[in-house]
Design a protein around this motif. Structure first.
Motif, mmCIF file in Angstrom:
data_model
loop_
_atom_site.group_PDB
_atom_site.id
_atom_site.type_symbol
_atom_site.label_atom_id
_atom_site.label_comp_id
_atom_site.label_asym_id
_atom_site.label_seq_id
_atom_site.Cartn_x
_atom_site.Cartn_y
_atom_site.Cartn_z
ATOM 1 N N LEU A 4 0.856 -1.190 0.000
ATOM 2 C CA LEU A 4 0.000 0.000 0.000
ATOM 3 C C LEU A 4 0.892 1.240 0.000
ATOM 4 O O LEU A 4 1.747 1.386 0.872
ATOM 5 N N ILE A 5 0.698 2.099 -0.979
ATOM 6 C CA ILE A 5 1.472 3.336 -1.072
ATOM 7 C C ILE A 5 0.605 4.510 -0.628
ATOM 8 O O ILE A 5 -0.525 4.662 -1.088
ATOM 9 N N PHE A 6 1.149 5.319 0.258
ATOM 10 C CA PHE A 6 0.510 6.582 0.622
ATOM 11 C C PHE A 6 1.293 7.720 -0.035
ATOM 12 O O PHE A 6 2.487 7.909 0.241
ATOM 13 N N ASN A 7 0.642 8.458 -0.911
ATOM 14 C CA ASN A 7 1.263 9.625 -1.530
ATOM 15 C C ASN A 7 0.183 10.673 -1.756
ATOM 16 O O ASN A 7 -0.908 10.345 -2.203
ATOM 17 N N TRP A 8 0.473 11.925 -1.464
ATOM 18 C CA TRP A 8 -0.573 12.954 -1.556
ATOM 19 C C TRP A 8 -1.071 13.168 -2.981
ATOM 20 O O TRP A 8 -2.189 13.639 -3.179
ATOM 21 N N ARG A 9 -0.259 12.821 -3.993
ATOM 22 C CA ARG A 9 -0.658 12.943 -5.391
ATOM 23 C C ARG A 9 -0.336 11.644 -6.122
ATOM 24 O O ARG A 9 0.430 10.814 -5.633
ATOM 25 N N ASP A 10 -0.920 11.490 -7.314
ATOM 26 C CA ASP A 10 -0.610 10.307 -8.114
ATOM 27 C C ASP A 10 -0.229 10.709 -9.529
ATOM 28 O O ASP A 10 -0.198 11.893 -9.870
ATOM 29 N N GLY A 34 5.070 -9.602 -9.614
ATOM 30 C CA GLY A 34 4.174 -10.510 -8.914
ATOM 31 C C GLY A 34 3.561 -9.967 -7.640
ATOM 32 O O GLY A 34 2.832 -10.684 -6.936
ATOM 33 N N HIS A 35 3.827 -8.703 -7.304
ATOM 34 C CA HIS A 35 3.260 -8.102 -6.101
ATOM 35 C C HIS A 35 1.943 -7.397 -6.444
ATOM 36 O O HIS A 35 1.702 -7.023 -7.596
ATOM 37 N N THR A 36 1.089 -7.207 -5.442
ATOM 38 C CA THR A 36 -0.117 -6.397 -5.631
ATOM 39 C C THR A 36 0.147 -5.019 -5.026
ATOM 40 O O THR A 36 0.721 -4.918 -3.938
ATOM 41 N N VAL A 37 -0.264 -3.998 -5.741
ATOM 42 C CA VAL A 37 0.031 -2.633 -5.298
ATOM 43 C C VAL A 37 -1.226 -1.772 -5.352
ATOM 44 O O VAL A 37 -1.907 -1.719 -6.382
ATOM 45 N N HIS A 38 -1.515 -1.118 -4.230
ATOM 46 C CA HIS A 38 -2.567 -0.113 -4.159
ATOM 47 C C HIS A 38 -1.923 1.218 -3.795
ATOM 48 O O HIS A 38 -0.993 1.258 -2.985
ATOM 49 N N GLN A 39 -2.412 2.301 -4.385
ATOM 50 C CA GLN A 39 -1.939 3.629 -4.011
ATOM 51 C C GLN A 39 -3.114 4.476 -3.567
ATOM 52 O O GLN A 39 -4.119 4.596 -4.266
ATOM 53 N N PHE A 40 -2.951 5.095 -2.395
ATOM 54 C CA PHE A 40 -3.977 5.971 -1.830
ATOM 55 C C PHE A 40 -3.507 7.408 -1.952
ATOM 56 O O PHE A 40 -2.447 7.775 -1.431
ATOM 57 N N VAL A 56 -1.700 -1.106 -11.210
ATOM 58 C CA VAL A 56 -1.731 -0.501 -9.877
ATOM 59 C C VAL A 56 -3.142 0.029 -9.607
ATOM 60 O O VAL A 56 -3.704 0.757 -10.426
ATOM 61 N N THR A 57 -3.719 -0.331 -8.461
ATOM 62 C CA THR A 57 -5.049 0.136 -8.091
ATOM 63 C C THR A 57 -4.941 1.465 -7.340
ATOM 64 O O THR A 57 -4.245 1.552 -6.321
ATOM 65 N N PHE A 58 -5.626 2.473 -7.850
ATOM 66 C CA PHE A 58 -5.594 3.795 -7.238
ATOM 67 C C PHE A 58 -6.906 4.067 -6.501
ATOM 68 O O PHE A 58 -7.987 3.884 -7.059
ATOM 69 N N ILE A 59 -6.781 4.510 -5.252
ATOM 70 C CA ILE A 59 -7.929 4.941 -4.457
ATOM 71 C C ILE A 59 -7.692 6.414 -4.126
ATOM 72 O O ILE A 59 -6.609 6.778 -3.648
ATOM 73 N N ARG A 60 -8.700 7.242 -4.401
ATOM 74 C CA ARG A 60 -8.537 8.684 -4.173
ATOM 75 C C ARG A 60 -9.628 9.202 -3.236
ATOM 76 O O ARG A 60 -10.812 9.002 -3.491
ATOM 77 N N GLN A 61 -9.192 9.897 -2.189
ATOM 78 C CA GLN A 61 -10.118 10.521 -1.244
ATOM 79 C C GLN A 61 -9.489 11.802 -0.703
ATOM 80 O O GLN A 61 -8.279 11.870 -0.500
ATOM 81 N N GLY A 62 -10.314 12.802 -0.468
ATOM 82 C CA GLY A 62 -9.869 14.023 0.173
ATOM 83 C C GLY A 62 -9.060 14.945 -0.730
ATOM 84 O O GLY A 62 -8.811 14.661 -1.906
ATOM 85 N N LYS A 63 -8.650 16.070 -0.153
ATOM 86 C CA LYS A 63 -7.780 17.036 -0.810
ATOM 87 C C LYS A 63 -6.345 16.795 -0.343
ATOM 88 O O LYS A 63 -6.109 15.954 0.519
ATOM 89 N N TRP A 64 -5.396 17.571 -0.909
ATOM 90 C CA TRP A 64 -4.008 17.324 -0.513
ATOM 91 C C TRP A 64 -3.777 17.592 0.974
ATOM 92 O O TRP A 64 -2.894 16.994 1.593
ATOM 93 N N ASP A 87 5.244 4.863 2.902
ATOM 94 C CA ASP A 87 4.762 6.162 3.377
ATOM 95 C C ASP A 87 5.635 7.265 2.770
ATOM 96 O O ASP A 87 6.780 7.467 3.177
ATOM 97 N N GLU A 88 5.084 7.985 1.794
ATOM 98 C CA GLU A 88 5.870 9.018 1.111
ATOM 99 C C GLU A 88 5.834 10.331 1.879
ATOM 100 O O GLU A 88 4.785 10.790 2.310
#
Length: 366
Positions: A4-10, A34-40, A56-64, A87-88
């Motif tokens: 799971l990647i946390f980054n304020w932008r994608d 072979g890994h599964t990756v989600h970015q929030f 890569v699965t992207f989930i977007r919520q909120g503002k920066w 954690d970026e």
């Protein structure tokens, strides 16, 4: 591994930059391994709440400014679905190390430190500096990936354990079918990136004004977008210096158009006050366009002084002086063109992805 990647932008965010390119280039290669990756990440105009890009699965919520809170609740709800959190850190992290200490790997692009006071007004800057000091204390034992030796040294200076840090090799993303174009018929200087105080946009314009006095047919291309309030400052500075007919603001452009413009320009300049890693320098080099930039952390890690580019003291006069000298010396310019191209050809995202996943596996608890 389930990452799971946390980054304020994608990668699709118009305000994104080099960090988002780095993140996506690693993530899509992790998927291929072979890994599964989600970015929030945060929402932006016309963005989808969820989509898949390059596996890569992207989930977007909120503002920066709220995405960190949304990320916390997303993880708490789905914590059993992930083995690792990347954690970026942009100014400050998502603080995943507080609520998922055994799963957190930090990815730090830069340490802001006193730069904060050059970007924000005093009360707000003091608050951001305090948050940074707190996070640096909390993260000093967290396994951390950085993008330059300068960032590593900044972390170590803030008591981070050096053995817990890896400096990732960087890469370049070049759109398909991009070939170097002929240079413009008149001296053309280009600046690429967000238009704001941190990127030194006003210094860039001031430096070009000095260049224009020496080389009257020179032009400046500003490639990138900025907030409306800052753009008013940009336009006012251009008008005040009488450069309306010599400066073109391109705004946000596609990657393909960016490389085309880099190819046509003669010199890339940057008056940025701090960078984690100056991605646009090797991008320009790949188009045989040498760089003249401020001598700051993140640029020093890339430029081989007076071979692949020129590092100058952080003031517009020195920036302008070196640009003029390079434009007026054809032999020096052509030598620097060749060396900047050769240097840029050594970067590879495959190496970045391989080194990063090796570090993640080594520091993972699964």
């Amino acid at each position: 591994m389930r990452i799971l990647i946390f980054n304020w932008r994608d990668i699709k965010n118009p305000a994104g930059g080099g960090a988002e390119i780095l993140t996506h280039e690693m993530a899509k290669r992790w998927v291929l391994s072979g890994h599964t990756v989600h970015q929030f990440s945060s929402r932006f105009p016309d963005s989808k709440k969820q989509e898949i890009i390059d596996g890569v699965t992207f989930i977007r919520q909120g503002k920066w400014w709220t995405v960190h809170f949304y990320a916390f609740f997303y993880y708490i709800k789905n914590k059993n679905l992930f083995d690792v959190i990347v954690d970026e850190v942009h100014w400050f992290p998502f603080f995943a190390a507080v609520y998922a200490p055994r799963k957190t790997i930090a990815l730090t692009c830069e340490v802001a430190n006193k730069l904060i006071f050059r970007i924000f007004a005093y009360p707000l800057a003091l608050g951001f500096l305090l948050i940074e000091k707190i996070y640096l204390f909390l993260y000093k034992k967290v396994p951390t990936m950085v993008i330059s030796p300068s960032t590593r040294d900044d972390l170590v200076a803030n008591n981070h354990i050096k053995e817990n840090i890896v400096v990732l090799p960087m890469g370049l993303t070049v759109p398909k079918n991009i070939k170097p174009s002929n240079k413009e018929s008149i001296p053309t200087i280009i600046s690429v990136g967000r238009l704001n105080k941190q990127k030194g946009t006003l210094d860039t314009i001031e430096a070009f004004g000095l260049v224009h006095k020496k080389i009257s047919n020179s032009v400046l291309w500003l490639v990138g977008s900025g907030e409306k309030t800052f753009m008013r400052e940009v336009n006012l500075r251009i008008k005040t210096l009488g450069l309306e007919n010599a400066v073109k603001v391109w705004g946000f452009v596609s990657e393909k158009e960016k490389f085309t413009l880099l190819s046509k320009a003669h010199i890339l300049i940057s008056a940025s006050v701090q960078e984690g890693w100056g991605l646009t320098i090797p991008e320009a080099g790949l188009m045989s366009t040498p760089s003249v930039v401020y001598n700051i952390a993140g640029f020093r890690d890339i430029i081989v002084q007076r071979k692949t580019g020129v590092l100058v003291d952080t003031n517009p006069k020195d920036l302008a002086k070196e640009v003029v000298q390079l434009l007026e010396n054809k032999t020096t310019y052509e030598i620097m063109q060749n060396k900047s191209l050769k240097h840029a050809q050594g970067y590879s995202w495959d190496a970045t992805a391989a080194e990063s996943i090796k570090f993640i596996k080594r520091n993972s608890t699964i």
